[in-house]
Design a protein around this motif. Structure first.
Motif, PDB file in Angstrom:
ATOM      1  N   ALA A 175      11.963  24.046  16.319  1.00  0.00           N
ATOM      2  CA  ALA A 175      11.780  23.243  15.104  1.00  0.00           C
ATOM      3  C   ALA A 175      12.271  23.984  13.862  1.00  0.00           C
ATOM      4  O   ALA A 175      12.881  23.383  12.970  1.00  0.00           O
ATOM      5  N   LEU A 176      12.001  25.305  13.796  1.00  0.00           N
ATOM      6  CA  LEU A 176      12.443  26.068  12.633  1.00  0.00           C
ATOM      7  C   LEU A 176      13.960  26.190  12.596  1.00  0.00           C
ATOM      8  O   LEU A 176      14.575  26.132  11.522  1.00  0.00           O
ATOM      9  N   PHE A 177      14.583  26.385  13.756  1.00  0.00           N
ATOM     10  CA  PHE A 177      16.045  26.410  13.799  1.00  0.00           C
ATOM     11  C   PHE A 177      16.607  25.082  13.291  1.00  0.00           C
ATOM     12  O   PHE A 177      17.520  25.051  12.471  1.00  0.00           O
ATOM     13  N   ALA A 178      16.068  23.980  13.803  1.00  0.00           N
ATOM     14  CA  ALA A 178      16.544  22.671  13.381  1.00  0.00           C
ATOM     15  C   ALA A 178      16.281  22.444  11.898  1.00  0.00           C
ATOM     16  O   ALA A 178      17.115  21.878  11.177  1.00  0.00           O
ATOM     17  N   SER A 193      20.924  28.974   9.743  1.00  0.00           N
ATOM     18  CA  SER A 193      21.572  27.725   9.343  1.00  0.00           C
ATOM     19  C   SER A 193      22.512  27.210  10.421  1.00  0.00           C
ATOM     20  O   SER A 193      22.560  26.012  10.699  1.00  0.00           O
ATOM     21  N   VAL A 194      23.285  28.106  11.034  1.00  0.00           N
ATOM     22  CA  VAL A 194      24.271  27.657  12.019  1.00  0.00           C
ATOM     23  C   VAL A 194      23.636  27.384  13.373  1.00  0.00           C
ATOM     24  O   VAL A 194      24.168  26.605  14.174  1.00  0.00           O
ATOM     25  N   ALA A 195      22.490  28.021  13.648  1.00  0.00           N
ATOM     26  CA  ALA A 195      21.927  27.917  15.000  1.00  0.00           C
ATOM     27  C   ALA A 195      21.357  26.532  15.285  1.00  0.00           C
ATOM     28  O   ALA A 195      21.785  25.833  16.186  1.00  0.00           O
ATOM     29  N   GLY A 196      20.370  26.094  14.494  1.00  0.00           N
ATOM     30  CA  GLY A 196      19.758  24.796  14.756  1.00  0.00           C
ATOM     31  C   GLY A 196      19.180  24.726  16.159  1.00  0.00           C
ATOM     32  O   GLY A 196      18.864  25.737  16.789  1.00  0.00           O
ATOM     33  N   ALA A 197      19.039  23.517  16.651  1.00  0.00           N
ATOM     34  CA  ALA A 197      18.546  23.320  18.014  1.00  0.00           C
ATOM     35  C   ALA A 197      19.685  23.263  19.017  1.00  0.00           C
ATOM     36  O   ALA A 197      19.455  23.283  20.229  1.00  0.00           O
ATOM     37  N   ALA A 198      20.928  23.183  18.527  1.00  0.00           N
ATOM     38  CA  ALA A 198      22.077  22.977  19.419  1.00  0.00           C
ATOM     39  C   ALA A 198      22.290  24.096  20.441  1.00  0.00           C
ATOM     40  O   ALA A 198      22.599  23.812  21.597  1.00  0.00           O
ATOM     41  N   PRO A 199      22.157  25.403  20.068  1.00  0.00           N
ATOM     42  CA  PRO A 199      22.341  26.440  21.090  1.00  0.00           C
ATOM     43  C   PRO A 199      21.225  26.471  22.127  1.00  0.00           C
ATOM     44  O   PRO A 199      21.329  27.190  23.121  1.00  0.00           O
ATOM     45  N   ILE A 200      20.158  25.727  21.876  1.00  0.00           N
ATOM     46  CA  ILE A 200      19.109  25.559  22.886  1.00  0.00           C
ATOM     47  C   ILE A 200      19.429  24.347  23.757  1.00  0.00           C
ATOM     48  O   ILE A 200      19.438  24.419  24.984  1.00  0.00           O
ATOM     49  N   LEU A 230      26.610  14.121   8.695  1.00  0.00           N
ATOM     50  CA  LEU A 230      25.765  12.937   8.836  1.00  0.00           C
ATOM     51  C   LEU A 230      25.023  12.970  10.166  1.00  0.00           C
ATOM     52  O   LEU A 230      23.812  12.711  10.231  1.00  0.00           O
ATOM     53  N   MET A 231      25.743  13.329  11.240  1.00  0.00           N
ATOM     54  CA  MET A 231      25.123  13.417  12.558  1.00  0.00           C
ATOM     55  C   MET A 231      24.057  14.500  12.594  1.00  0.00           C
ATOM     56  O   MET A 231      22.939  14.286  13.071  1.00  0.00           O
ATOM     57  N   VAL A 232      24.396  15.686  12.082  1.00  0.00           N
ATOM     58  CA  VAL A 232      23.472  16.821  12.134  1.00  0.00           C
ATOM     59  C   VAL A 232      22.175  16.509  11.391  1.00  0.00           C
ATOM     60  O   VAL A 232      21.074  16.688  11.916  1.00  0.00           O
ATOM     61  N   ASN A 233      22.302  16.026  10.152  1.00  0.00           N
ATOM     62  CA  ASN A 233      21.110  15.781   9.338  1.00  0.00           C
ATOM     63  C   ASN A 233      20.246  14.664   9.912  1.00  0.00           C
ATOM     64  O   ASN A 233      19.013  14.780   9.981  1.00  0.00           O
ATOM     65  N   ALA A 234      20.877  13.569  10.320  1.00  0.00           N
ATOM     66  CA  ALA A 234      20.113  12.428  10.835  1.00  0.00           C
ATOM     67  C   ALA A 234      19.451  12.751  12.167  1.00  0.00           C
ATOM     68  O   ALA A 234      18.295  12.373  12.408  1.00  0.00           O
ATOM     69  N   VAL A 235      20.160  13.484  13.018  1.00  0.00           N
ATOM     70  CA  VAL A 235      19.629  13.757  14.358  1.00  0.00           C
ATOM     71  C   VAL A 235      18.592  14.872  14.332  1.00  0.00           C
ATOM     72  O   VAL A 235      17.564  14.786  15.016  1.00  0.00           O
ATOM     73  N   PHE A 236      18.831  15.929  13.557  1.00  0.00           N
ATOM     74  CA  PHE A 236      17.868  17.027  13.542  1.00  0.00           C
ATOM     75  C   PHE A 236      16.541  16.587  12.944  1.00  0.00           C
ATOM     76  O   PHE A 236      15.487  17.112  13.301  1.00  0.00           O
ATOM     77  N   ALA A 237      16.583  15.616  12.018  1.00  0.00           N
ATOM     78  CA  ALA A 237      15.330  15.061  11.516  1.00  0.00           C
ATOM     79  C   ALA A 237      14.550  14.397  12.651  1.00  0.00           C
ATOM     80  O   ALA A 237      13.326  14.533  12.744  1.00  0.00           O
ATOM     81  N   VAL A 238      15.268  13.691  13.529  1.00  0.00           N
ATOM     82  CA  VAL A 238      14.628  13.054  14.685  1.00  0.00           C
ATOM     83  C   VAL A 238      14.077  14.107  15.638  1.00  0.00           C
ATOM     84  O   VAL A 238      12.950  13.989  16.139  1.00  0.00           O
ATOM     85  N   VAL A 239      14.866  15.169  15.892  1.00  0.00           N
ATOM     86  CA  VAL A 239      14.442  16.235  16.807  1.00  0.00           C
ATOM     87  C   VAL A 239      13.148  16.889  16.320  1.00  0.00           C
ATOM     88  O   VAL A 239      12.193  17.064  17.079  1.00  0.00           O
TER      89      VAL A 239
END
Length: 559
Positions: free
Chosen positions: A400-403, A64-71, A141-150
């Motif tokens: 993609a799975l992280f995001a 949950s905390v990782a997402g695509a950001a640490p990449i 708001l930023m995380v959800n909207a942007v990770f959907a785009v990613v």
């Protein structure tokens, strides 16, 4: 410099941090109590409050905390050279992220599993809480909207990843039932789940699914993926955590850790050279200064405010025993630090020459996921002999799975925010899960399509402020933890020093961005930057006043 030496040095330091420093923090500072009745037991409801095995909960927290950001963050920040990025990831993980994540879980568990925003009202004051909740809402708001785009862009660019990404959901649903009903033991379920996920990755290249460029008149393939992702996330956010959220995060955490071992194993076998310079003075024109931008470009992987939201939003509601907070929180931070370290390695050693690396990083902002996938596929192919298309699919699915798991949790957290606002402002209808979920999804879609048009990429408009807003949130979370420690008459320096450093760097970065937005004529981001800056100053002043009150109270009681 040998990439293998850098890898072993980083992993060794993080291991020492976990076995020595985290034990000290858990026992001497937070004093985690095995006999304390956690909210998961006190308020158990089978939906949000569910006592959970610490290994399963670690999987949820980590993914949950990782997402695509640490990449993305480290793979961009190496533009200044791999040395500064390496130092901030390793030291930040040990002395910042682990302390922050464990502390946020502890603080929430000790206060009925309240989110860090709601907790601020009890610890600091109602004015600080109101401002803090706005900052939290902006980050989510930023995380959800942007990770959907990613995720949508990854699936449009790599159709071989579609089957593994969506197939993982069905695997998780089955695993959730097997674990919850205790049909098989956890080790057996873990092995079978990982095998199933890797079978999907292996099958992905032979079953590519390409979304049409235009599904309906005026609706692009990218926008269709975004809509489907939000429909899925909305459903996932209201289901009991054991049905989908826990098993999906747990099995993805194992699969992603295996992916990291593959990456690290390829580095050992190939032993590539770090073709990028350790300190890069030949940066492209327009590249901002290393200080303070490094410390907001790399957030997840060193320290991230979003971690505090997960720690106090979902993780604290599932903690079985309070001492589990060390394993779940601190070791979860170690996992993310390990991912960020891998991103640094593949983004600097995954190229044949310095010229190839410079071609990728010809302008600031280049690199990111593209550098991670291309550089990682190069290392895995030449180190382990895996076909390059399979290696690229593996890494794309990892990203993609992280995001995706972050988006799952992020939307649930956003639902909690609306429910907490309903509690604060006495709006009974908003306290219900379904209306709160619809408000969460609606706000994200409003940003995605209202600001971004038919493509649904509106979240990217405010994304330049994510780094500073996110790090501001981390600093403010550390402030709340520090106030609690002072009130309990415990040493505060282990949280106070990181928060001071973080607030200074974040406020400085906000000021740097003010000038940039003004010179660019981007008055929307300029105004939003001013709002965030004012919020930071106001909450910091409120926390400083609360800190002074608590210290004075402690001093008077001791006389």
């Amino acid at each position: 410099m040998s990439a293998m030496i850098v890898m072993f040095a980083g992993l060794a330091m993080m291991a020492l941090g976990y076995f020595i420093y985290s034990k000290f923090i858990a026992e001497k500072i937070y004093r985690l109590d095995p006999d304390f009745k956690t909210p998961a037991h006190e308020y158990e409801d089978g939906v949000d409050f569910v006592p959970t095995n610490k290994f399963v909960l670690w999987g949820h927290h980590f993914t949950s905390v990782a997402g695509a950001a640490p990449i993305v963050g480290p793979a961009i920040a190496v533009i200044w050279g791999w040395g500064p990025a390496f130092a901030w990831v390793v030291l930040g993980t040990i002395f910042f992220a682990g302390v922050h994540d464990t502390g946020a879980i502890w603080a929430s568990v000790r206060n009925k599993a309240k989110s860090v925003g709601a907790l601020t009202g009890d610890v600091v004051g109602k004015r600080a809480r109101s401002i803090f909740m706005i900052v939290i809402f902006l980050v989510l708001l930023m995380v959800n909207a942007v990770f959907a785009v990613v995720i949508a862009r990854l699936m449009m660019s790599f159709p071989t990843a579609v089957v593994p990404v969506w197939g993982a959901i069905f695997v998780a649903l089955i695993i959730g039932q097997v674990i919850y009903r205790r049909i098989l033991s956890l080790p057996v379920v873990s092995i079978l789940g990982v095998i199933a996920l890797y079978a999907l990755i292996w099958a992905g290249p032979s079953m590519p699914l390409q979304m049409p460029a235009e599904v309906l008149p005026g609706v692009s393939g990218n926008a269709t993926w975004i809509l489907l992702l939000f429909v899925y996330a909305a459903i996932a956010s209201v289901l009991p955590v054991w049905v989908l959220l826990q098993p999906r995060d747990y099995i993805n955490g194992l699969q992603l850790f295996v992916g990291l071992f593959v990456l690290y194993g390829a580095v050992v076998m190939l032993n590539p050279t770090m073709v990028a310079p350790m300190f890069n003075s030949d940066v492209p024109p327009g590249t901002p200064s290393l200080v303070p931008l490094l410390f907001v470009t790399i957030a997840c992987g060193a320290i991230s405010g979003f971690h505090g939201l997960v720690s106090s939003g979902t993780t604290s509601k599932q903690l079985n025993r309070e001492p589990d907070a060390r394993f779940v929180g601190y070791f979860g931070a170690m996992g993310e630090g390990g991912l960020a370290l891998a991103a640094i390695l593949v983004a600097t050693a995954g190229f044949a020459s310095l010229a190839d690396w410079q071609a990728m990083y010809h302008a600031f902002g280049q690199g990111g996921v593209t550098a991670f996938v291309q550089g990682g596929a190069y290392i895995i192919h030449h180190g382990l002999g895996m076909p390059e298309v399979t290696a690229a699919t593996l890494l794309t699915v990892m990203a993609a799975l992280f995001a995706g798991t972050t988006m799952d949790t992020g939307l649930r957290l956003q639902r909690y925010i609306f429910q907490e606002w309903g509690e604060i402002y006495k709006q009974e209808w908003m306290k219900k899960p379904l209306p709160a979920t619809l408000l969460a999804v609606g706000s994200c879609l409003l940003l995605a399509f209202g600001a971004g048009g038919a493509d649904g990429s509106g979240g990217m408009i405010i994304w330049p402020l994510f780094g500073t807003t996110n790090q501001l949130l981390a600093g403010l979370t550390l402030l709340v933890i520090t106030v609690m420690l002072v009130h309990l008459r415990r040493p505060m320096w282990f949280t106070l020093v990181p928060l001071c450093f973080l607030l200074v760097m974040t406020v400085t970065a906000l000021l740097f961005q003010l000038r940039t937005f003004y010179e660019q004529g981007n008055y929307f981001l300029l105004g939003l930057d001013i709002v965030v800056l004012i919020a930071a100053i106001l909450v910091a002043l409120e926390c400083a006043a609360a800190l002074k009150r608590h210290r004075a109270a402690v001093a008077s009681e001791s006389q």
